[in-house]
Design a protein around this motif. Structure first.
Motif, short mmCIF file in Angstrom:
data_model
loop_
_atom_site.label_atom_id
_atom_site.label_comp_id
_atom_site.label_asym_id
_atom_site.label_seq_id
_atom_site.Cartn_x
_atom_site.Cartn_y
_atom_site.Cartn_z
N SER A 72 0.96 -1.09 -0.03
CA SER A 72 -0.03 -0.03 0.02
C SER A 72 0.74 1.26 -0.06
CB SER A 72 -0.87 0.15 1.36
OG SER A 72 0.19 0.33 2.44
N ARG A 73 0.33 2.25 -0.17
CA ARG A 73 1.00 3.68 -0.11
C ARG A 73 1.75 3.67 1.18
NH1 ARG A 73 1.07 8.76 -1.77
NH2 ARG A 73 1.30 10.46 -0.25
N ALA A 74 1.10 3.68 2.28
CA ALA A 74 1.79 3.62 3.53
C ALA A 74 3.01 2.69 3.69
CB ALA A 74 0.84 3.43 4.69
N GLU A 75 2.77 1.42 3.21
CA GLU A 75 3.85 0.33 3.27
C GLU A 75 5.13 0.73 2.34
OE1 GLU A 75 1.22 -3.75 4.14
OE2 GLU A 75 1.21 -2.72 2.25
N ASP B 28 6.86 3.47 4.23
CA ASP B 28 7.65 2.82 5.58
C ASP B 28 8.87 2.25 4.88
OD1 ASP B 28 7.52 2.08 8.36
OD2 ASP B 28 7.52 -0.06 7.40
N GLU C 111 1.21 3.64 -6.06
CA GLU C 111 0.78 2.76 -5.48
C GLU C 111 0.16 1.36 -6.53
OE1 GLU C 111 -2.55 1.18 -2.08
OE2 GLU C 111 -2.21 3.13 -2.60
#
Length: 132
Positions: free
Chosen positions: A8-11, A14, A82
């Motif tokens: 995902s975008r957040a992953e 990160d 993404e």
């Protein structure tokens, strides 16, 4: 070649900022290399250097880690694709030599992700390349 997106975008953010750069800053070789596929490609575009495969990437990081007393990457601006498993980040790198001399670089990295790891890394640096 396009790889199926798995993060995902957040992953993706990160992976780039926490799993990769935070571990580079901590000089944690195993955690840094865990971000790369075995046959990953790492290119510093502005210096025409290329490191192919984990063994070459490890040697590059061994020299980089040994060359500086302190390494800090900060002030990230991330752009995420993404749908295609790609991320770019602009940031400042502050490198403190063992003699106390500070080098500041303003860089941009581009990553292609395959199965949650870096398959390709392309680096553009504002100054001399410390990743040789």
């Amino acid at each position: 070649m396009q790889y199926a997106p798995t993060l995902s975008r957040a992953e993706l953010i990160d992976l780039a900022t926490q799993k990769y750069f935070a571990n580079v800053d901590a000089k944690d070789m195993d955690a840094t290399l865990a971000c790369f596929h075995d046959e990953a490609l790492f290119c510093v575009q502005t210096a025409f250097t290329r490191h192919s495969g984990k063994a070459e990437i490890r040697r590059m990081f061994e020299d980089f880690f040994a060359g500086y007393a302190d390494i800090v990457h900060k002030d990230f601006t991330c752009t995420v694709d993404e749908a295609n498993g790609r991320i770019a980040a602009s940031f400042e790198a502050v490198l403190t030599g063992h003699d106390g001399e500070v080098t500041r670089l303003f860089n941009t990295n581009f990553w292609r992700i395959r199965d949650g790891k870096f398959q390709e890394v392309y680096v553009y640096m504002s100054g001399a390349n410390p990743l040789v």
